[in-house]
Design a protein around this motif. Structure first.
Motif, PDB file in Angstrom:
ATOM      1  N   SER A  46       0.816  -1.158  -0.407  1.00 52.78           N
ATOM      2  CA  SER A  46      -0.172   0.281   0.207  1.00 52.78           C
ATOM      3  C   SER A  46       0.579   1.144   0.195  1.00 52.78           C
ATOM      4  N   PHE A  47       0.632   2.120  -0.419  1.00 50.56           N
ATOM      5  CA  PHE A  47       1.219   3.416  -0.708  1.00 50.56           C
ATOM      6  C   PHE A  47       1.393   4.012   0.980  1.00 50.56           C
ATOM      7  N   SER A  48       0.487   3.566   1.794  1.00 51.14           N
ATOM      8  CA  SER A  48       0.839   3.968   3.070  1.00 51.14           C
ATOM      9  C   SER A  48       1.678   3.051   3.989  1.00 51.14           C
ATOM     10  N   ASP A  49       2.618   2.125   3.294  1.00 53.04           N
ATOM     11  CA  ASP A  49       3.566   1.711   4.018  1.00 53.04           C
ATOM     12  C   ASP A  49       4.786   2.901   3.990  1.00 53.04           C
ATOM     13  N   HIS A  50       4.862   4.007   3.182  1.00 53.87           N
ATOM     14  CA  HIS A  50       5.713   4.735   3.421  1.00 53.87           C
ATOM     15  C   HIS A  50       6.364   5.340   4.566  1.00 53.87           C
ATOM     16  N   PHE A  51       4.652   5.683   5.427  1.00 57.27           N
ATOM     17  CA  PHE A  51       4.476   6.376   5.933  1.00 57.27           C
ATOM     18  C   PHE A  51       4.744   5.387   7.411  1.00 57.27           C
TER      19      PHE A  51
ATOM     20  N   ARG B 165       4.813  -1.752  -5.496  1.00 60.29           N
ATOM     21  CA  ARG B 165       3.357  -2.224  -4.764  1.00 60.29           C
ATOM     22  C   ARG B 165       2.545  -3.399  -5.555  1.00 60.29           C
ATOM     23  N   SER B 166       2.353  -4.325  -4.504  1.00 60.01           N
ATOM     24  CA  SER B 166       1.554  -5.883  -4.756  1.00 60.01           C
ATOM     25  C   SER B 166       0.244  -5.060  -5.349  1.00 60.01           C
TER      26      SER B 166
ATOM     27  N   PRO C  88      -4.845  -0.536  -4.097  1.00 59.32           N
ATOM     28  CA  PRO C  88      -4.501   0.261  -5.269  1.00 59.32           C
ATOM     29  C   PRO C  88      -5.865   0.959  -6.346  1.00 59.32           C
ATOM     30  N   GLY C  89      -5.313   2.411  -6.206  1.00 60.46           N
ATOM     31  CA  GLY C  89      -7.016   3.001  -6.726  1.00 60.46           C
ATOM     32  C   GLY C  89      -7.178   4.189  -5.365  1.00 60.46           C
ATOM     33  N   GLN C  90      -7.250   3.593  -3.717  1.00 59.84           N
ATOM     34  CA  GLN C  90      -8.254   3.681  -2.810  1.00 59.84           C
ATOM     35  C   GLN C  90      -7.181   4.883  -2.772  1.00 59.84           C
ATOM     36  N   VAL C  91      -7.834   6.377  -2.693  1.00 62.02           N
ATOM     37  CA  VAL C  91      -6.572   7.628  -1.611  1.00 62.02           C
ATOM     38  C   VAL C  91      -7.377   7.850  -0.801  1.00 62.02           C
TER      39      VAL C  91
END
Length: 239
Positions: free
Chosen positions: A43-48, A122-123, A160-163
């Motif tokens: 997820s994009f959230s992993d970065h944080f 990302r997966s 993916p696609g979830q803002v």
């Protein structure tokens, strides 16, 4: 300075409040000295989330697109990623892999923590994909331990696609450091770096419990996109 303001004053407390991360194995992160933290990327959230719970600062190699967006939004995004310890890496072209390795070795040479996602992207479906060998080259060349890490639940909070992410508890799990000193001097041997990479991915798999796919995620994504494109171009004739 801004990194620590974000971590301890602004972003970190918010992430802990909303996602209440369950942290396991944090004692496996070395208190000092160079090391690689290699994790799955859901997820994009992993970065944080991972940087927010680590006591030490960690630097990630991130795709250059995060730093090159147009307009005010692009500049703000670039500034933000720089501030949280991300290094832009151009993933296009034949020298992309070498550029990432050079940047990573630079971080390790300073005795710092380097974060990397061996899958390279990302997966897109929550499964764990085959790892790229750059992590092995860096581990062997720098002679540093690799700490496997599993993000659990982040795919569900922000697929993916979830803002905006859903508010839900996640788990961040670290495994025992992997020692690859027995491969010293073999960073240019294909069999050696493949074996090291597979061992790292197996350790991540053991922590995450994901389904494993012995193919590169980027290749699978491209194949699926091509298939979708063909289906749109040549739709089935209706009877």
């Amino acid at each position: 300075m801004f990194y620590y303001v974000l971590k301890y004053v602004v972003l970190g407390p918010l992430l802990r409040l909303f996602f209440r991360p369950r942290i396991e194995g944090l004692e496996h992160i070395p208190e000092d000295g160079a090391a690689i933290v290699a994790g799955n990327h859901l997820s994009f959230s992993d970065h944080f989330l991972m940087p927010a719970i680590l006591k030490r600062r960690i630097t990630f190699l991130a795709k250059a697109e995060y730093f090159t967006g147009p307009g005010v939004k692009g500049r703000l995004t670039a500034a933000f990623f720089h501030s949280i310890g991300q290094i832009p890496v151009d993933r296009s072209g034949k020298d992309a892999g070498q550029a990432a390795i050079r940047e990573g070795l630079g971080v390790l040479s300073r005795g710092e923590l380097l974060g990397i996602y061996p899958e390279g992207t990302r997966s897109h479906d929550g499964r764990l994909y085959k790892g790229k060998v750059g992590v092995a080259v860096m581990a062997i060349t720098a002679q540093v331990p690799v700490v496997p890490c599993a993000m659990v639940g982040t795919f569900e909070i922000q697929p993916p696609g979830q803002v905006l992410p859903h508010v839900k508890r996640v788990t961040i799990r670290f495994g025992e450091p992997l020692d690859f000193s027995r491969y010293a001097g073999l960073e240019n041997q294909k069999a050696a770096i493949r074996a090291v990479t597979d061992e790292i991915m197996y350790a991540i798999l053991g922590l995450s419990g994901q389904e494993y796919v012995d193919e590169y995620a980027a290749k699978v994504k491209a194949a699926q996109a091509e298939q979708v494109g063909r289906s749109k171009k040549f739709p089935k004739l209706r009877r």
